[in-house]
Design a protein around this motif. Sequence first.
Motif, mmCIF file in Angstrom:
data_model
loop_
_atom_site.group_PDB
_atom_site.id
_atom_site.type_symbol
_atom_site.label_atom_id
_atom_site.label_comp_id
_atom_site.label_asym_id
_atom_site.label_seq_id
_atom_site.Cartn_x
_atom_site.Cartn_y
_atom_site.Cartn_z
ATOM 1 N N GLY A 202 -48.251 119.409 -28.033
ATOM 2 C CA GLY A 202 -47.595 120.695 -28.275
ATOM 3 C C GLY A 202 -47.883 121.759 -27.241
ATOM 4 N N TRP A 203 -48.343 121.373 -26.065
ATOM 5 C CA TRP A 203 -48.609 122.326 -24.987
ATOM 6 C C TRP A 203 -47.419 122.387 -24.027
ATOM 7 N N GLU A 222 -45.728 131.159 -14.819
ATOM 8 C CA GLU A 222 -45.004 130.426 -15.863
ATOM 9 C C GLU A 222 -45.825 130.364 -17.144
ATOM 10 N N ALA A 223 -47.146 130.218 -16.991
ATOM 11 C CA ALA A 223 -48.015 130.193 -18.176
ATOM 12 C C ALA A 223 -47.971 131.525 -18.909
ATOM 13 N N ARG A 224 -48.010 132.626 -18.158
ATOM 14 C CA ARG A 224 -47.959 133.954 -18.798
ATOM 15 C C ARG A 224 -46.639 134.176 -19.522
ATOM 16 N N ALA A 225 -45.581 133.601 -18.987
ATOM 17 C CA ALA A 225 -44.254 133.806 -19.583
ATOM 18 C C ALA A 225 -44.005 132.906 -20.791
ATOM 19 N N THR A 226 -44.832 131.903 -20.986
ATOM 20 C CA THR A 226 -44.638 130.957 -22.088
ATOM 21 C C THR A 226 -45.175 131.538 -23.391
ATOM 22 N N LYS A 227 -44.380 131.526 -24.415
ATOM 23 C CA LYS A 227 -44.768 132.097 -25.704
ATOM 24 C C LYS A 227 -44.821 131.015 -26.787
ATOM 25 N N GLY A 228 -45.777 131.193 -27.696
ATOM 26 C CA GLY A 228 -45.850 130.319 -28.865
ATOM 27 C C GLY A 228 -46.633 129.042 -28.672
ATOM 28 N N LYS A 229 -47.116 128.802 -27.470
ATOM 29 C CA LYS A 229 -47.908 127.593 -27.228
ATOM 30 C C LYS A 229 -48.788 127.799 -26.003
ATOM 31 N N THR A 231 -50.649 126.685 -22.399
ATOM 32 C CA THR A 231 -50.125 126.032 -21.201
ATOM 33 C C THR A 231 -51.223 125.229 -20.514
ATOM 34 N N ALA A 232 -50.880 124.036 -20.078
ATOM 35 C CA ALA A 232 -51.779 123.209 -19.259
ATOM 36 C C ALA A 232 -51.192 123.101 -17.865
#
Length: 640
Positions: A202-203, A222-229, A231-232
Amino acid sequence: MDSSELKRIADDVRANALIAIYFAGSGHPGGSLSAAEILATLYFKEAKTDSSKPGWDGRDRVFLSAQHKCPAQYAVLALKGFFSMEEFQTTLRKTDSSFQGHPHMLDTPGIEMSGGSLGHGLPAAVGSALNAKLAVKGYRVYCVMGDGEQEEGSIWEAVMAAAHYELDNLCGIVDANRLQIDGPVKKVMNVEPLPEKYRAFGWHVVECDGHDVQALLNAFAEARATKGKPTAIIARTVKGKGVSFMENEVGWHGKAPDRKQLLKALKELGREDFFTKQLEDKAAGVKARLQGKFVVTPWNSGGTMKVELKAIRDGAGECLKEIGCDERIVAVGADLNSSVKLTSLCEDHSENAERLLDAGVAEQDMMGIAAGLAKEGRIAIAGSFSIFATGRAWEFLRTSVCYPKLNVKVIASHGGLTVGEDGATHQSLEDFSTTTIIPNLGVFVPCDYLEAKKGSRKAILDVKGPVVLRLGRVNTPVVTREDAPFVYGKANVASFKGEAKNLVDAFEWELASEHKGSEDVAIVACGVVVPEAMHAAWQLSKQGVKARIVNVHTLKPLDEDAVLRAAKETKLVVSVEEHQVGGLGNLVAGVLTRNAVPTKQVMLGVADKFGESGDPNQLLAKYGLNAESIRKAVEKNLSR
């Protein structure tokens, strides 16, 4: 700050880290070099930090889970102004240093979490990220891991938790350099495909070149922009990056360069000017100061009482070499097979290699595999550093091995303070207590190479049931002889007979049950401090004090009769252990109390504290376990 400047900083990190490792004489250059761009980009561009306020509540948290790579982290923090670069470079892994071989958050500004054992960082990072959610705080959490580290089950427990709690403020970075201590990750214990595995949990996943700074910057964005999960970032790197002779060479995982190699590496990095005469003088001053503070008389420094120096773990290795063709034996390690001498099994017989297994960095799985092998009739040998074999895998040892009394032998190497420069996280100082308390488990702590060789054969081939063999790492004196008596579970006594050319000829060894001498003090010891006790006995003899050295090589079953006789036939009992005070001492005290023997007992050991990085002999002196400390304790307590 643009990507070219960050790349320059990464090479500065490499150079400074290598200089520190050179002065330390030990450390982990390979991973430090592979992680340079990751750490430089994190600290100088991505993460919010303030060197003037290291504990600032609004800072982003950067966890280094693969903490053997700390020379690179220390170098980055020094460049950011958290502490002096010169101080770091000249005191890394030294006694009394703030820069431990594996970082300690109470010693060093900028370090978020103490650690060293793999698989600890991500769970702590998950907890930190959860706190930010609960407290409605805006900081982000970053955790730098290794790809070999992905073999630890605790990583995947944390991966599952992070996804479950939708921790979009957490970013895990895998420094995927494809190598670990025992070889290529895919051959030791394949963890790929990592992107698919993290996605399955679920990452959100980003793959990039871990040496391409712009690619790293894009991945963090991209990690900062990802919401709800969470980031690896799977950062593909090269172990030893930037130094031609270190790149993709597994041997540079944990080895310091010599002066010639350092100068060549700095030249390749374009940083020859970093290595200055002033820096060398400062390092020499640190060395001289420590030598003055912790006065250590080297073995073989005088004209008499000479010793041969050999590692206790090598004795167990020699035993494995001799018995390795016994097809009942199957050994399983945890990415330390060479270090703990399991590779001796097939050193002279390549056909034995199929019976040497590697669980990877997964000590609990190692112990479980050993239990399953033993259940099917094998003599299973599980091997790792003592802190991992008897610490991390303790409950597996207790329940899966000892409860059913399975025939598993645990090579618990690198025990005690004399692990040295790796520091507190790797110095097992609790294992006497945590192992002797388990029912059905034998515990063997040999005092030298020869005793380890003899006792290992007995424990592996003749003792039916589980045994822990707690072994020392460094070269220590061989103080017994081939013809010295050895009976598993029965203590030996060493009696000083007079100064001789060789220390081994100055003492008479016999079974404690056969000893007829009369002494003033009994020094009860095991492991690497037995030679120190013998040296103390020599020094005490010059003052007319006779000492009985009781070598309890088998802590369990303990030779209670030897302890009782020592107490009844001397004026003072002194227990000495390379362990928290009381591991051996409390066993001795229990025997005396249960038998109502009114005698004076003094316990020497580590006084309820963790160890630290440093020269092994300096640490024995600092913690009161060398010959001089033993002599002083005897003199003080006999005179009362």
